[in-house]
Design a protein around this motif. Structure first.
Motif, PDB file in Angstrom:
ATOM      1  N   THR A 127     -16.664  -3.733  -6.624  1.00 55.82           N
ATOM      2  CA  THR A 127     -16.226  -2.954  -5.479  1.00 55.82           C
ATOM      3  C   THR A 127     -14.701  -2.825  -5.521  1.00 55.82           C
ATOM      4  OG1 THR A 127     -15.937  -4.880  -4.041  1.00 55.82           O
ATOM      5  CG2 THR A 127     -18.142  -3.875  -4.120  1.00 55.82           C
ATOM      6  N   LEU A 128     -14.182  -1.946  -4.668  1.00 50.55           N
ATOM      7  CA  LEU A 128     -12.731  -1.772  -4.601  1.00 50.55           C
ATOM      8  C   LEU A 128     -12.043  -3.067  -4.206  1.00 50.55           C
ATOM      9  CD1 LEU A 128     -10.259   0.056  -4.738  1.00 50.55           C
ATOM     10  CD2 LEU A 128     -10.685   0.686  -2.347  1.00 50.55           C
ATOM     11  N   ASP A 129     -12.598  -3.792  -3.240  1.00 52.83           N
ATOM     12  CA  ASP A 129     -11.993  -5.055  -2.812  1.00 52.83           C
ATOM     13  C   ASP A 129     -11.949  -6.074  -3.948  1.00 52.83           C
ATOM     14  OD1 ASP A 129     -11.359  -4.319  -0.228  1.00 52.83           O
ATOM     15  OD2 ASP A 129     -13.282  -4.965   0.607  1.00 52.83           O
ATOM     16  N   GLU A 130     -13.008  -6.108  -4.752  1.00 49.01           N
ATOM     17  CA  GLU A 130     -13.038  -7.041  -5.880  1.00 49.01           C
ATOM     18  C   GLU A 130     -11.998  -6.670  -6.928  1.00 49.01           C
ATOM     19  OE1 GLU A 130     -17.686  -8.550  -5.930  1.00 49.01           O
ATOM     20  OE2 GLU A 130     -17.190  -6.590  -6.784  1.00 49.01           O
ATOM     21  N   ILE A 131     -11.808  -5.377  -7.145  1.00 49.31           N
ATOM     22  CA  ILE A 131     -10.794  -4.926  -8.098  1.00 49.31           C
ATOM     23  C   ILE A 131      -9.403  -5.293  -7.596  1.00 49.31           C
ATOM     24  CG2 ILE A 131      -9.714  -2.882  -9.117  1.00 49.31           C
ATOM     25  CD1 ILE A 131     -12.491  -1.615  -9.202  1.00 49.31           C
ATOM     26  N   THR A 143      -1.586  -3.017  -1.436  1.00 54.32           N
ATOM     27  CA  THR A 143      -2.317  -2.456  -2.580  1.00 54.32           C
ATOM     28  C   THR A 143      -3.477  -1.594  -2.110  1.00 54.32           C
ATOM     29  OG1 THR A 143      -1.729  -4.374  -3.933  1.00 54.32           O
ATOM     30  CG2 THR A 143      -3.557  -3.021  -4.696  1.00 54.32           C
ATOM     31  N   LYS A 144      -4.213  -2.101  -1.132  1.00 56.71           N
ATOM     32  CA  LYS A 144      -5.349  -1.343  -0.607  1.00 56.71           C
ATOM     33  C   LYS A 144      -4.889  -0.039   0.028  1.00 56.71           C
ATOM     34  CE  LYS A 144      -9.667  -2.097   1.895  1.00 56.71           C
ATOM     35  NZ  LYS A 144     -10.502  -3.113   2.599  1.00 56.71           N
ATOM     36  N   ALA A 145      -3.768  -0.082   0.751  1.00 54.24           N
ATOM     37  CA  ALA A 145      -3.229   1.122   1.375  1.00 54.24           C
ATOM     38  C   ALA A 145      -2.786   2.127   0.325  1.00 54.24           C
ATOM     39  CB  ALA A 145      -2.063   0.755   2.288  1.00 54.24           C
ATOM     40  N   ALA A 146      -2.128   1.637  -0.749  1.00 53.46           N
ATOM     41  CA  ALA A 146      -1.674   2.534  -1.810  1.00 53.46           C
ATOM     42  C   ALA A 146      -2.848   3.203  -2.508  1.00 53.46           C
ATOM     43  CB  ALA A 146      -0.833   1.754  -2.820  1.00 53.46           C
ATOM     44  N   LEU A 147      -3.900   2.439  -2.769  1.00 53.25           N
ATOM     45  CA  LEU A 147      -5.084   3.015  -3.413  1.00 53.25           C
ATOM     46  C   LEU A 147      -5.780   4.003  -2.495  1.00 53.25           C
ATOM     47  CD1 LEU A 147      -6.573  -0.108  -5.237  1.00 53.25           C
ATOM     48  CD2 LEU A 147      -5.350   1.819  -6.239  1.00 53.25           C
ATOM     49  N   GLN A 148      -5.756   3.739  -1.192  1.00 53.45           N
ATOM     50  CA  GLN A 148      -6.343   4.667  -0.229  1.00 53.45           C
ATOM     51  C   GLN A 148      -5.599   6.001  -0.248  1.00 53.45           C
ATOM     52  OE1 GLN A 148      -9.080   4.424   1.639  1.00 53.45           O
ATOM     53  NE2 GLN A 148      -8.729   6.489   2.461  1.00 53.45           N
ATOM     54  N   VAL A 149      -4.263   5.949  -0.279  1.00 53.06           N
ATOM     55  CA  VAL A 149      -3.462   7.176  -0.344  1.00 53.06           C
ATOM     56  C   VAL A 149      -3.725   7.908  -1.664  1.00 53.06           C
ATOM     57  CG1 VAL A 149      -1.111   8.095  -0.438  1.00 53.06           C
ATOM     58  CG2 VAL A 149      -1.676   6.278   1.177  1.00 53.06           C
ATOM     59  N   TYR A 150      -3.809   7.142  -2.754  1.00 50.72           N
ATOM     60  CA  TYR A 150      -4.106   7.730  -4.068  1.00 50.72           C
ATOM     61  C   TYR A 150      -5.441   8.477  -4.024  1.00 50.72           C
ATOM     62  CZ  TYR A 150      -5.400   7.894  -9.029  1.00 50.72           C
ATOM     63  OH  TYR A 150      -5.794   8.309 -10.275  1.00 50.72           O
ATOM     64  N   ALA A 151      -6.469   7.840  -3.440  1.00 52.36           N
ATOM     65  CA  ALA A 151      -7.789   8.467  -3.357  1.00 52.36           C
ATOM     66  C   ALA A 151      -7.736   9.726  -2.504  1.00 52.36           C
ATOM     67  CB  ALA A 151      -8.801   7.477  -2.785  1.00 52.36           C
ATOM     68  N   GLU A 152      -6.984   9.690  -1.407  1.00 54.39           N
ATOM     69  CA  GLU A 152      -6.887  10.858  -0.531  1.00 54.39           C
ATOM     70  C   GLU A 152      -6.199  12.019  -1.239  1.00 54.39           C
ATOM     71  OE1 GLU A 152      -4.881   9.491   2.942  1.00 54.39           O
ATOM     72  OE2 GLU A 152      -6.607   8.354   3.705  1.00 54.39           O
TER      73      GLU A 152
END
Length: 236
Positions: free
Chosen positions: A29-33, A49-58
């Motif tokens: 999962t994303l959390d595990e990564i 990190t989670k916020a940055a990946l969320q922006v990247y996905a958006e």
């Protein structure tokens, strides 16, 4: 290490032909990564990190929604349109045409794949195993599903009890509820044939067989399932 076992290849007439089936693949999962990223000593916090990946996905989703293509070290994308247009003046119609997102590995993923080490193991499961999915209307193999048409599954241990609604052929979307095939034309251990639901929505679908049969006649209490590894696109 990529583990695999060998199974009889039912698609060829030669009795000694076998094919590899990947075993025991773990999904992350994303959390595990993100947790694994933290173990590498990142200066960012887990929340950052989670916020940055969320922006990247958006941003990626916005680019795709705008009809753009991606060219990154991890993956490349392209878009295509299927369906027939009635002359040069015709335009895109969601009822007749479908936009497809095509994915391919980028340079980093290609390099990673080239370094995979394989380990042969013994096949331990007795689950249904699908080797081939044929869309009878189009004649295409392992590619599409024609709504309202006939699908043929070839494999092993596929037979099920059609009176038990927990068993059968299921069309499984990437997200959402699975749809069970209501009409079965053939129900044998090595081959199934069924009517594809006429109202099957557009999109990508996995084919899954669920059964309680241990062999040709004996049923177990435990439900077993086997999914074809490639997603198929619904065609109208």
């Amino acid at each position: 290490m990529l583990k695999y076992c060998l199974r009889e290849n039912l698609l060829t007439p030669a009795p000694d032909d076998y094919m590899a089936q990947v075993q025991d693949v773990r999904s992350y999962t994303l959390d595990e990564i993100i947790d694994l990223m933290m173990q590498k000593g990142s200066t960012l916090t887990k929340a950052d990190t989670k916020a940055a990946l969320q922006v990247y996905a958006e941003v990626v989703c916005t680019l795709i929604k705008d009809g753009a293509a991606l060219n990154t070290p991890l993956l490349n994308t392209s878009l295509s349109i299927s369906g027939t247009f009635n002359g040069a003046a015709d335009s895109f119609d969601k009822k007749r045409h479908t936009v497809h997102l095509n994915l391919s590995a980028g340079t980093l993923l290609k390099e990673a794949v080239g370094k995979i080490k394989c380990e042969k193991v013994e096949a331990a499961d007795t689950n249904p195993y699908i080797t081939e999915v044929t869309d009878i209307v189009s004649g295409k193999v392992n590619e599409v599903l024609t709504a309202g048409g006939v699908v043929q599954l070839v494999g092993s241990r596929l037979k099920f009890d059609p009176k038990d609604t927990a068993q059968g052929i299921f069309f499984v979307p990437e997200t959402g509820e699975a749809i069970r095939a209501a009409v079965i034309a053939e129900n044998k251990p090595a081959r199934l044939m069924a009517i594809i639901p006429a109202d099957l929505p557009a999109g990508s679908w996995y084919i899954e067989v669920k059964t309680k049969y241990a062999n040709a006649t004996k049923q177990l209490k435990t439900l077993k399932s086997g999914r074809f590894g490639k997603a198929l696109t619904r065609s109208s």
